[in-house]
Design a protein around this motif. Sequence first.
Motif, mmCIF file in Angstrom:
data_model
loop_
_atom_site.group_PDB
_atom_site.id
_atom_site.type_symbol
_atom_site.label_atom_id
_atom_site.label_comp_id
_atom_site.label_asym_id
_atom_site.label_seq_id
_atom_site.Cartn_x
_atom_site.Cartn_y
_atom_site.Cartn_z
ATOM 1 N N VAL A 269 50.565 46.602 39.253
ATOM 2 C CA VAL A 269 51.562 45.867 38.457
ATOM 3 C C VAL A 269 52.774 45.541 39.335
ATOM 4 C CG1 VAL A 269 53.126 45.984 36.481
ATOM 5 C CG2 VAL A 269 50.812 46.893 36.271
ATOM 6 N N ALA B 156 52.057 42.748 41.782
ATOM 7 C CA ALA B 156 52.015 41.447 41.097
ATOM 8 C C ALA B 156 53.438 40.941 40.847
ATOM 9 C CB ALA B 156 51.247 41.581 39.787
ATOM 10 N N ARG B 157 54.304 41.843 40.417
ATOM 11 C CA ARG B 157 55.698 41.442 40.146
ATOM 12 C C ARG B 157 56.411 41.041 41.432
ATOM 13 N NH1 ARG B 157 58.907 45.305 36.142
ATOM 14 N NH2 ARG B 157 60.171 43.426 36.030
ATOM 15 N N VAL C 7 45.733 38.885 37.291
ATOM 16 C CA VAL C 7 46.372 39.107 38.596
ATOM 17 C C VAL C 7 46.429 40.601 38.900
ATOM 18 C CG1 VAL C 7 48.526 38.879 39.888
ATOM 19 C CG2 VAL C 7 47.733 36.983 38.469
ATOM 20 N N VAL C 8 46.813 41.387 37.897
ATOM 21 C CA VAL C 8 46.911 42.835 38.096
ATOM 22 C C VAL C 8 45.529 43.421 38.401
ATOM 23 C CG1 VAL C 8 47.468 45.031 36.991
ATOM 24 C CG2 VAL C 8 49.018 43.089 36.742
ATOM 25 N N VAL D 273 55.631 37.509 42.336
ATOM 26 C CA VAL D 273 56.436 36.556 41.551
ATOM 27 C C VAL D 273 57.849 36.476 42.129
ATOM 28 C CG1 VAL D 273 57.471 36.102 39.292
ATOM 29 C CG2 VAL D 273 55.098 36.877 39.447
ATOM 30 N N ILE E 46 48.384 37.273 33.584
ATOM 31 C CA ILE E 46 48.990 38.420 34.267
ATOM 32 C C ILE E 46 47.993 39.567 34.395
ATOM 33 C CG2 ILE E 46 50.619 40.309 33.820
ATOM 34 C CD1 ILE E 46 52.655 38.149 33.082
ATOM 35 N N ARG F 201 64.045 33.567 37.045
ATOM 36 C CA ARG F 201 63.005 34.479 36.526
ATOM 37 C C ARG F 201 63.380 34.977 35.134
ATOM 38 N NH1 ARG F 201 63.366 36.904 41.658
ATOM 39 N NH2 ARG F 201 64.298 38.744 40.687
ATOM 40 N N GLN F 202 64.651 35.300 34.958
ATOM 41 C CA GLN F 202 65.130 35.771 33.657
ATOM 42 C C GLN F 202 64.871 34.724 32.582
ATOM 43 O OE1 GLN F 202 66.713 38.951 33.987
ATOM 44 N NE2 GLN F 202 66.198 39.065 31.825
ATOM 45 N N TYR G 155 57.040 33.464 29.267
ATOM 46 C CA TYR G 155 55.737 34.112 29.512
ATOM 47 C C TYR G 155 55.530 35.309 28.600
ATOM 48 C CZ TYR G 155 56.588 38.445 32.314
ATOM 49 O OH TYR G 155 56.910 39.713 32.723
ATOM 50 N N LEU H 287 62.590 32.259 32.678
ATOM 51 C CA LEU H 287 61.153 32.040 32.472
ATOM 52 C C LEU H 287 60.483 33.218 31.775
ATOM 53 C CD1 LEU H 287 60.200 30.325 35.847
ATOM 54 C CD2 LEU H 287 60.673 29.263 33.644
ATOM 55 N N ARG H 288 61.084 34.383 31.926
ATOM 56 C CA ARG H 288 60.542 35.597 31.291
ATOM 57 C C ARG H 288 60.356 35.411 29.785
ATOM 58 N NH1 ARG H 288 58.220 40.526 30.480
ATOM 59 N NH2 ARG H 288 59.479 41.956 29.272
#
Length: 75
Positions: free
Chosen positions: A22, A25-26, A59-60, A29, A56, A39-40, A46, A42-43
């Motif tokens: 995890v 993956a972060r 990806v993880v 990004v 996600i 990012r804040q 998503y 777009l959070r």
Amino acid sequence: MELVPGNTLITATPDEGRALAVKLARLTVKATQPDAEVRQRLRLAYAEDHHSLIAIAQVVATEYATIAAANNHWR
Ligand code: HEM
């Protein structure tokens, strides 16, 4: 930016390995979009979009497959 925390994929347990997946993956990004304000923003999108959340998970899972192989978790 450190993209592999501690510069190792070796983890004590499979659970820690998944937490690392995890994290990686972060970090991807964050490396791709370094602007925290963006990012804040777009959070919000998503976090409430089911397809984004499924993406996600994928990806993880890919990161975790690599980590599990590195740790020989399959044995
Ligand atoms: C928070 C995972 C993609 C922006 C989080 C959290 C997790 C997470 C586990 C913590 C949630 C919580 O504790 O409340 C991931 C994974 C991603 C991903 C695994 C992709 C593989 C993204 C993308 C963006 C984003 C694409 C925006 C461009 C954020 C932000 C937060 C957050 C701003 C809140 C951080 C904070 O409040 O400290 N994400 N995320 N993430 N994510 Fe993501």
